[in-house]
Design an enzyme around this catalytic site. Structure first.
Site, PDB file in Angstrom:
ATOM      1  N   GLU A 172       9.619  36.571 -11.375  1.00 31.38           N
ATOM      2  CA  GLU A 172      10.838  35.647 -11.387  1.00 31.38           C
ATOM      3  C   GLU A 172      10.778  35.292  -9.552  1.00 31.38           C
ATOM      4  OE1 GLU A 172      14.287  36.867 -13.144  1.00 31.38           O
ATOM      5  OE2 GLU A 172      13.118  37.065 -15.273  1.00 31.38           O
ATOM      6  N   GLU A 375       9.404  38.735 -20.692  1.00 31.04           N
ATOM      7  CA  GLU A 375      10.817  39.151 -20.981  1.00 31.04           C
ATOM      8  C   GLU A 375      11.567  38.140 -21.766  1.00 31.04           C
ATOM      9  OE1 GLU A 375      13.169  39.717 -17.373  1.00 31.04           O
ATOM     10  OE2 GLU A 375      11.532  40.787 -16.251  1.00 31.04           O
TER      11      GLU A 375
HETATM   12  C1  PNW Z   1      15.757  39.125 -15.248  1.00 34.97           C
HETATM   13  N1  PNW Z   1      19.753  34.402 -13.566  1.00 34.97           N
HETATM   14  O1  PNW Z   1      16.667  39.029 -14.114  1.00 34.97           O
HETATM   15  C2  PNW Z   1      15.049  40.288 -14.538  1.00 34.97           C
HETATM   16  O2  PNW Z   1      13.453  39.925 -14.311  1.00 34.97           O
HETATM   17  C3  PNW Z   1      15.224  41.776 -15.025  1.00 34.97           C
HETATM   18  O3  PNW Z   1      14.856  42.453 -14.183  1.00 34.97           O
HETATM   19  C4  PNW Z   1      16.747  41.466 -15.506  1.00 34.97           C
HETATM   20  O4  PNW Z   1      17.142  42.959 -15.822  1.00 34.97           O
HETATM   21  C5  PNW Z   1      16.684  40.617 -16.897  1.00 34.97           C
HETATM   22  O5  PNW Z   1      16.185  39.321 -16.306  1.00 34.97           O
HETATM   23  C6  PNW Z   1      18.123  40.639 -17.311  1.00 34.97           C
HETATM   24  O6  PNW Z   1      18.959  39.995 -16.627  1.00 34.97           O
HETATM   25  C7  PNW Z   1      17.433  37.851 -14.273  1.00 34.97           C
HETATM   26  O7  PNW Z   1      21.014  34.577 -13.000  1.00 34.97           O
HETATM   27  C8  PNW Z   1      18.646  38.121 -13.483  1.00 34.97           C
HETATM   28  O8  PNW Z   1      19.401  33.337 -13.782  1.00 34.97           O
HETATM   29  C9  PNW Z   1      19.600  36.658 -13.319  1.00 34.97           C
HETATM   30  C10 PNW Z   1      19.123  35.518 -13.868  1.00 34.97           C
HETATM   31  C11 PNW Z   1      17.954  35.462 -14.612  1.00 34.97           C
HETATM   32  C12 PNW Z   1      17.036  36.678 -14.525  1.00 34.97           C
END
Ligand code: PNW
Length: 472
Positions: A172, A375
């Protein structure tokens, strides 16, 4: 193509990978053991007001110690593959130079035991835990960090390449760049839009350099990045809403996909961020490195954004319980509007058709590359009942709906080869601390006891059957 078996309503192709995912800082704990150096998440989480409840990953779910038990859990689920991340500061405590063999040993043991259990290891080389020393030298906005990352990737591949086939480089890059350096919701918590744009470029450059470095050592390695893609819709037919949706799609999806798969940055995004001087950090040849052939593309999918460019209620926070600056460099006026659709415990719209939309778009707009959902899952504040049950029917419905979208995409000819749910275990959910749970397996943080949620039992059955029960 997807075959039909009588006992299973929706069968997935033979060889489809059934997985679950985690990340080092979110599960390992053991933050100061065996020579691990500090990362930006250690520093950030010690800053007041950065993480809900002042929590951090010092202990997390003690996976560093309890990994044999966690592999047993994976076996019980019947996983064919496990996606985890390698902690850079365990391997290189200072981010460069000296390699810490004790840190590498942990991943050697983990990989060996996964293989012994018949589970394919899928390491991710960067899931946000930059060694603090590299941040002190400027972090991802500095070009040198990309080269440091490739060196580190080569060390890890050197240690594990004889046993690991599938590699993910960066996780990401949108989050690492824009939540880390523009909104400051994630480590290192900087609010510098121009630096965030440079970070995005150098994360991509680091990915490309790492692909080259790994392939030089092991031509048989299969490598790719994991990007977080969203389905995006304008809130209305108003031209302002359409333009805002174009901008958000540009920065969230196309900036990364066009660079990786077309070898260029989208011209409309370059225009949107012209005020940041972004183009100045892009050198001749960089996009050739960034678009080095990949063997697989990891897609992290959670939700759809519905976007407005008209004035109105404040932007809905997506990734932090704290009010923040906008991560949307060049488009900070864009608002995310509620649709009235059901949301998860994170407040994120549940939109399984959006996953089908994202997969179809990849198939039509970009060159064919094997796709993996690396994911997909739902965060809630699950309750453990007195009889050691967790009835997480909303999570089951979420995963079921998204797997149906995957099946439909495969039937449409999309080369989707596997699905990793986020997450195997409840864990440290970044700015939300331990307040939001994404696991199939509940963790009682007081005792570190693991308890199968209903979703774990359900997912094990899906894997056993190779597909989903018939239409409801
Ligand atoms: C992802 N957003 O995080 C990560 O790859 C994981 O480590 C995390 O635990 C999971 O998704 C759940 O949140 C994100 O705000 C965090 O767009 C924030 C965002 C997207 C993905």
């Amino acid at each position: 193509a997807a075959a039909v078996r009588p006992e299973v309503g929706l069968a997935f192709p033979t060889g489809f990978q059934w997985g679950a995912a985690t990340a080092a800082y979110q599960i390992e704990g053991a933050a100061r053991e065996d020579g691990r150096g500090p990362s930006i998440w250690d520093t950030f989480s010690s800053r007041p007001g950065a993480v809900l409840g002042g929590e951090n990953g010092d202990v997390a779910v003690e996976h560093y110690r309890r990994y044999p038990q966690d592999i047993e859990i994976m076996s019980d689920l019947g996983l064919t593959a496990y996606r985890f991340s390698v902690s850079w500061p365990r391997v290189q405590p200072d981010g460069s130079g000296q390699v810490n063999e004790a840190g590498l040993d942990f991943y050697r043991r983990l990989v060996d035991e996964l293989l012994a259990a018949g589970i394919q290891p899928w390491p991710t080389l960067y899931h946000w835990d930059l060694p603090q020393e590299l941040e002190d030298a400027g972090g991802w906005p500095e070009r040198d960090t990309a080269q440091r990352f490739a060196d580190y990737a080569a060390h890890v591949h050197d240690a594990l390449g004889d046993r690991v086939t599938n590699w993910m480089t960066i996780n990401e890059p949108w989050c690492a760049a824009f939540l880390g350096y523009a909104s400051g919701e994630h480590a290192p918590g900087r609010k510098e839009p121009a630096a965030a744009m440079r970070a995005a470029h150098h994360l991509l450059l680091g990915h490309g350099l790492a692909v080259c470095a790994i392939r030089e050592q092991g031509p048989q390695a299969r490598i790719g990045p994991a990007v977080n893609l969203y389905a995006i819709s304008p809130a209305s037919e108003a031209p302002e809403d359409h333009d805002a949706a174009r901008r958000i799609d540009g920065l969230q999806n196309r900036l990364f996909l066009d660079a990786l798969l077309h070898g260029r940055y989208p011209s409309d995004v370059l225009a949107d961020v012209a005020g940041t001087g972004f183009a100045d950090c892009v050198r001749d040849g960089d996009l050739t490195v960034i678009s080095e052939r990949i063997d697989l593309l990891g897609v992290n999918y959670y939700s759809r954004f519905t976007v407005s460019g008209l004035p109105g209620d404040a932007t809905q926070a997506v990734s932090s319980p704290f009010s923040t600056e906008s991560p949307w460099v060049g488009s900070d006026f864009a608002r995310f509007v509620g649709t009235g659709r059901p949301v998860t415990g994170m407040g994120w719209d549940i939109d399984a058709p959006g996953l089908h939309e994202v997969l179809t778009r990849l198939h039509t707009d970009y060159p064919a590359v094997p796709l993996y959902i690396t994911e997909n899952g739902a965060g809630y504040e699950d309750d453990l009942n007195g009889d050691d049950t967790v009835h997480d029917h909303e999570r089951i419905a979420y995963i079921d709906a998204h797997l149906r979208a995957c099946h439909e995409a495969i039937a449409d000819g999309v080369p989707l080869r596997g699905y990793f749910t986020w997450s195997l275990l409840d864990n440290f959910e970044w700015s939300w601390g331990y307040s939001k749970r994404f696991g199939l397996v509940y963790v009682d943080y007081a005792t570190q006891r693991r308890v199968f949620k209903d979703s774990a039992t359900w997912y094990a059955k899906v894997i056993r059957q190779g597909g989903l029960p018939g239409h409801r």
